[in-house]
Motif scaffolding. Structure first.
Motif, PDB file in Angstrom:
ATOM      1  N   ARG A 263       0.901  -1.171  -0.149  1.00 15.69           N
ATOM      2  CA  ARG A 263      -0.045   0.076   0.093  1.00 15.69           C
ATOM      3  C   ARG A 263       0.841   1.378  -0.043  1.00 15.69           C
ATOM      4  O   ARG A 263       1.948   1.137   0.404  1.00 15.69           O
ATOM      5  N   ALA A 264       0.364   2.419  -0.521  1.00 13.17           N
ATOM      6  CA  ALA A 264       1.122   3.424  -0.536  1.00 13.17           C
ATOM      7  C   ALA A 264       0.593   4.721  -0.074  1.00 13.17           C
ATOM      8  O   ALA A 264      -0.777   4.740   0.382  1.00 13.17           O
ATOM      9  N   ARG A 265       1.491   5.667   0.469  1.00 12.58           N
ATOM     10  CA  ARG A 265       0.748   6.972   1.031  1.00 12.58           C
ATOM     11  C   ARG A 265      -0.392   7.556   0.204  1.00 12.58           C
ATOM     12  O   ARG A 265      -1.371   8.026   0.692  1.00 12.58           O
ATOM     13  N   SER A 266      -0.126   7.744  -1.053  1.00  8.80           N
ATOM     14  CA  SER A 266      -1.007   8.311  -1.857  1.00  8.80           C
ATOM     15  C   SER A 266      -2.282   7.832  -1.937  1.00  8.80           C
ATOM     16  O   SER A 266      -3.337   8.582  -2.253  1.00  8.80           O
ATOM     17  N   GLU A 267      -2.548   6.556  -1.440  1.00  6.54           N
ATOM     18  CA  GLU A 267      -3.902   5.855  -1.453  1.00  6.54           C
ATOM     19  C   GLU A 267      -4.682   6.725  -0.348  1.00  6.54           C
ATOM     20  O   GLU A 267      -5.845   6.592  -0.168  1.00  6.54           O
ATOM     21  N   TYR A 268      -4.004   7.275   0.863  1.00  3.49           N
ATOM     22  CA  TYR A 268      -4.709   7.845   2.012  1.00  3.49           C
ATOM     23  C   TYR A 268      -4.813   9.106   1.671  1.00  3.49           C
ATOM     24  O   TYR A 268      -5.654  10.014   2.221  1.00  3.49           O
TER      25      TYR A 268
ATOM     26  N   LEU B 259      -0.909   9.690 -17.587  1.00  2.00           N
ATOM     27  CA  LEU B 259      -1.593   8.827 -16.405  1.00  2.00           C
ATOM     28  C   LEU B 259      -0.573   9.001 -15.100  1.00  2.00           C
ATOM     29  O   LEU B 259       0.501   9.232 -15.378  1.00  2.00           O
ATOM     30  N   CYS B 260      -1.018   9.043 -13.884  1.00  2.62           N
ATOM     31  CA  CYS B 260      -0.192   8.923 -12.693  1.00  2.62           C
ATOM     32  C   CYS B 260      -0.632   7.803 -11.724  1.00  2.62           C
ATOM     33  O   CYS B 260      -0.773   6.637 -12.270  1.00  2.62           O
ATOM     34  N   ALA B 261      -0.668   8.229 -10.486  1.00  2.00           N
ATOM     35  CA  ALA B 261      -1.197   7.208  -9.685  1.00  2.00           C
ATOM     36  C   ALA B 261      -2.912   7.064  -9.885  1.00  2.00           C
ATOM     37  O   ALA B 261      -3.512   6.035  -9.258  1.00  2.00           O
ATOM     38  N   GLU B 262      -3.123   7.809 -10.446  1.00  2.00           N
ATOM     39  CA  GLU B 262      -4.728   8.091 -10.974  1.00  2.00           C
ATOM     40  C   GLU B 262      -4.985   7.950 -12.471  1.00  2.00           C
ATOM     41  O   GLU B 262      -3.877   8.464 -13.224  1.00  2.00           O
TER      42      GLU B 262
ATOM     43  N   HIS C  25       3.945   7.003  -3.763  1.00  2.00           N
ATOM     44  CA  HIS C  25       2.830   6.682  -4.858  1.00  2.00           C
ATOM     45  C   HIS C  25       2.433   5.149  -4.928  1.00  2.00           C
ATOM     46  O   HIS C  25       3.099   4.525  -4.763  1.00  2.00           O
ATOM     47  N   ASN C  26       1.424   4.942  -5.642  1.00  2.00           N
ATOM     48  CA  ASN C  26       0.867   3.980  -5.892  1.00  2.00           C
ATOM     49  C   ASN C  26       2.045   2.807  -6.732  1.00  2.00           C
ATOM     50  O   ASN C  26       2.772   3.554  -7.670  1.00  2.00           O
ATOM     51  N   GLN C  27       2.125   1.798  -6.358  1.00  2.00           N
ATOM     52  CA  GLN C  27       3.403   0.964  -6.939  1.00  2.00           C
ATOM     53  C   GLN C  27       3.396   1.041  -8.405  1.00  2.00           C
ATOM     54  O   GLN C  27       2.396   0.388  -9.024  1.00  2.00           O
ATOM     55  N   GLY C  28       4.726   1.336  -8.730  1.00  2.00           N
ATOM     56  CA  GLY C  28       4.817   1.428 -10.258  1.00  2.00           C
ATOM     57  C   GLY C  28       4.356   2.588 -10.975  1.00  2.00           C
ATOM     58  O   GLY C  28       4.668   2.805 -12.149  1.00  2.00           O
ATOM     59  N   ASP C  29       3.975   3.639 -10.181  1.00  5.34           N
ATOM     60  CA  ASP C  29       3.332   4.680 -10.756  1.00  5.34           C
ATOM     61  C   ASP C  29       4.835   5.632 -11.187  1.00  5.34           C
ATOM     62  O   ASP C  29       5.018   6.352 -12.273  1.00  5.34           O
ATOM     63  N   ASP C  30       5.816   5.400 -10.508  1.00 11.62           N
ATOM     64  CA  ASP C  30       7.135   5.909 -10.929  1.00 11.62           C
ATOM     65  C   ASP C  30       8.276   5.135 -11.264  1.00 11.62           C
ATOM     66  O   ASP C  30       9.364   5.680 -11.433  1.00 11.62           O
ATOM     67  N   TYR C  31       7.850   4.054 -12.029  1.00 10.75           N
ATOM     68  CA  TYR C  31       8.913   3.388 -12.790  1.00 10.75           C
ATOM     69  C   TYR C  31       8.324   2.026 -13.572  1.00 10.75           C
ATOM     70  O   TYR C  31       7.465   1.616 -13.346  1.00 10.75           O
ATOM     71  N   TYR C  32       8.859   2.171 -14.885  1.00 11.05           N
ATOM     72  CA  TYR C  32       8.496   1.131 -15.962  1.00 11.05           C
ATOM     73  C   TYR C  32       9.354   0.031 -15.968  1.00 11.05           C
ATOM     74  O   TYR C  32       8.969  -1.176 -16.184  1.00 11.05           O
ATOM     75  N   VAL C  33      10.668   0.186 -15.555  1.00 14.10           N
ATOM     76  CA  VAL C  33      11.537  -0.708 -15.622  1.00 14.10           C
ATOM     77  C   VAL C  33      12.254  -0.930 -14.336  1.00 14.10           C
ATOM     78  O   VAL C  33      12.059  -0.125 -13.500  1.00 14.10           O
ATOM     79  N   TYR C  34      13.109  -2.012 -14.270  1.00  9.81           N
ATOM     80  CA  TYR C  34      13.523  -2.149 -13.041  1.00  9.81           C
ATOM     81  C   TYR C  34      15.225  -2.130 -13.041  1.00  9.81           C
ATOM     82  O   TYR C  34      15.462  -2.459 -14.295  1.00  9.81           O
TER      83      TYR C  34
END
Length: 660
Positions: free
Chosen positions: A166-171, A514-517, A567-576
């Motif tokens: 879970r992410a802070r942005s969800e709250y 798109l971002c976390a929403e 932020h919601n998981q993966g919102d800030d990266y496409y690759v690892y």
């Protein structure tokens, strides 16, 4: 004596070689043992019971996700698949894509593609017993005329599962993960897991009662002749006899351009600082530049057009603990421009890092807009200027509000210097001042400063935010939240669709971001996979030039085990991050293949061989039901099939015999 000495040396050499080989075997074994594909330590028995009900054979279960090789990449295979009730299947037909039907010996795996296209597919495997040293391989594919597509054009990777957090942005403002996750997520709730990274391994071990998808990417050469190419795929493991299935790849006459020539405008914000911090490299050292080039090359491989640069430290500050502010990502951003206050109290600016970064990206084909962030901080936070004070021989921070007199004075000096530098490097036409989600009131203040100091930039503004930015943005990216049927559609001060059409006629660039929403569609780690390929189709639907996302590589310290910072998981990266460069993801591959759909659509449209009403039907099929939890994979297959009608009106060999 000589013979004795010779034999002693020979024995010594043999022992050294033997010990080296043993050590090498142990090292290889250790490497493979340490690569866990899910990192789950204990599994509750009820999860095994779920899997037991769908693994119909006690031996090796092999199936094609969705039941159709052409669409098999469009779902995430749950690590712990389960049986569905009749009521569930009636309520949500998309769940049929997740049903397991084992391949029979006579099965032929078929794909259709065009020249110079990448197309991905999956097979999945599992057993009620442990499987060790499982390996999947493909030989070359051969046409009836003898032409061969070599195996070097195929890439086989194994899907790794990561925990969901879970992410802070969800709250704060973004959707809860429960509103997003679909059947592709599974686990024991401590936490759930989802398949996303794609690992290149020699072989994998699969624990009992777990599904393991294998991701296969076919890259069709640009100079290959159309036709049907046949080959086989072999599945081998320590416990089971080899299993071989036939493959057919149907190649059509159309050819896609190289990524650097894509019309789709892809704008992802890559962060070199995250690369330095994660790999523990000195900023702007040669090892850092070497690693940066690998990530820029990967971005370019998707047709990346815009280059995000930083002209200040931490352009994206957010409120933090104890009334402080900090970067919204784990590692933060360093400026590519060194700000210095000299002994006389004058400002100096060193552009050497900026210069090298732009040059490197340009050499790799990322040669359109250079977006500079940022003259103003993110949203309502104050700007923290980081600079070197020569008089005190120390780095300092200066916190400013955009309404401060000193703010205007400092930025006036910077803009005058910056435009002079850009002119000397012939970069004036390419460089934009970038602003992210600024209010209308703030933008008016900023534009007044620009007008006084460097009016040349008034026609070089890029905005990511609300549709009313149309008034002053040459390049505008509109939040998808304001688009039709999205949560903020009615709150838009300016309606989105007329804005897009008006900008087209004025030759202004428009994308969406798109971002976390919103919850759907999106490209979060746990978003339904099909939504990633859907994104470029939305650009076709709404007549935008492409797609923006604020981040390409802003990882946490360990994105494989602790994948969320804020932020919601993966919102800030496409690759690892991999040892030697980027590790791709399901989302990253499907975005590319959606961009290829976009390119093919425009090629077909320009050729004029398919009626416009059929092309509109293709868009409608692809984009209907944008919530991937309830979207059938066949929607995209049908859209591609419409684009596959040849000049005589006959359809290609793309099979749509999906059980859906």
């Amino acid at each position: 004596m000589k013979n004795s000495f010779y034999h002693s040396r020979l024995i010594l050499v043999v022992l050294i070689i033997f010990n080296f080989n043993c050590a090498s075997d142990k090292l290889t074994k250790k490497i493979n043992e340490t690569i866990s594909l899910d990192d789950i330590e204990t599994v509750p028995e009820w999860l095994n019971l779920n899997v037991d009900e769908v693994f119909l054979t006690d031996s090796l279960n092999i199936w094609v996700p969705t039941g159709n090789f052409q669409t098999s990449s469009l779902i995430r295979v749950p690590r712990f698949p389960r049986k569905f009730s009749e009521e569930e299947l009636i309520e949500n037909e998309a769940l049929k894509d997740f049903e397991i039907v084992n391949l029979v010996k006579e099965s032929v795996l078929e794909l259709t593609a065009v020249k110079n296209e990448q197309v991905s597919a999956q097979i999945a495997l599992g057993s009620k017993k442990d499987i060790s040293k499982l390996k999947v391989s493909i030989n070359g594919l051969k046409a009836s005329n003898g032409e061969v597509i070599n195996k070097e054009n195929f890439q086989i990777r194994y899907v790794k599962y990561v925990p969901i957090q879970r992410a802070r942005s969800e709250y704060d403002w973004s959707p809860k993960l429960e509103e997003i996750i679909g059947e592709g997520v599974s686990g024991n709730m401590t936490p759930d897991i989802v398949g996303d990274p794609l690992l290149e391994l020699k072989f994998v071990d699969i624990p009992a009662y777990r599904a393991q998808p294998v991701w296969i990417t076919f890259r069709v050469p640009e100079n290959v002749n159309p036709g049907t190419y046949k080959g086989s795929i072999t599945i081998s493991s320590k416990q089971h006899a080899d299993v071989v299935h036939k493959i057919k790849l149907h190649i059509q006459k159309e050819k896609l351009p190289d990524p650097k020539d894509y019309k789709f405008h892809l704008d992802l914000w890559l962060n070199p600082s995250a690369i330095a911090e994660y790999y523990n490299l000195e900023h702007w050292s040669e090892p850092h530049w070497s690693m940066i080039s690998k990530y820029l090359k990967d971005y370019a491989s998707r047709g990346g057009k815009n280059l995000a640069t930083t002209i200040t430290h931490e352009p994206w500050l957010k409120p933090w603990i104890s009334n402080s502010t900090r970067s919204q990502i784990a590692f933060g951003y360093r400026s590519m421009v060194q700000w210095t206050l000299n002994e006389k109290g004058d400002w100096e600016f060193d552009y050497s890092v900026f210069d090298r970064y732009v040059d490197m990206a340009t050499q790799l084909g990322i040669d359109e807009a250079i977006n500079t962030f940022s003259m103003a901080p993110f949203k309502e936070t104050k700007q923290r200027l980081h600079y070197f004070d020569k008089k005190d021989n120390a780095f300092k921070n200066l916190e400013l509000d955009i309404h401060d007199v000193l703010y205007k004075d400092i930025w006036t000096k910077f803009l005058i210097s910056f435009k002079k530098y850009l002119l000397s490097k012939n970069l004036t036409e390419r460089t934009f001042l970038g602003f992210d989600e600024k209010t209308e009131e703030d933008m008016q203040v900023l534009l007044a400063i620009i007008k006084t100091a460097a009016p040349e930039f008034l026609d070089k503004i890029i905005i990511a935010g609300h549709p009313e930015g149309d008034e002053y943005a040459k390049n505008l990216s509109i939040s998808y939240m304001f688009f039709p049927e999205q949560p903020l559609e009615r709150k838009a001060v300016v309606p989105v669709l007329p804005t897009i059409e008006g900008r087209k006629s004025d030759n202004k660039r428009t994308t969406f971001y798109l971002c976390a929403e919103p919850a759907h569609p999106n490209a979060l780690t746990y978003s339904p996979a099909i939504e990633s390929q859907l994104i470029p189709w939305l650009a076709l639907k709404y007549n935008t030039d492409g797609y923006l996302r604020w981040s390409y590589n802003n990882w946490t310290k360990d994105p494989f085990k602790n994948p969320v910072f804020r932020h919601n998981q993966g919102d800030d990266y496409y690759v690892y991050p991999g040892k030697d460069g980027p590790i791709s993801s399901i989302r990253w591959e499907l975005l590319k293949e959606g961009i290829e759909d976009y390119e093919l659509f425009n090629i077909i449209k320009k050729a004029g061989n398919i009626p416009d009403k059929e092309l509109l039907k293709a868009i409608e099929l692809a984009t209907r039901n944008q919530d991937g939890r309830f979207k059938k994979a066949n929607d995209l297959a049908k859209s591609r099939n419409i684009l596959s009608i040849n000049r005589k009106g006959n359809q290609t060999l793309l099979s749509l015999k999906n059980k859906n």
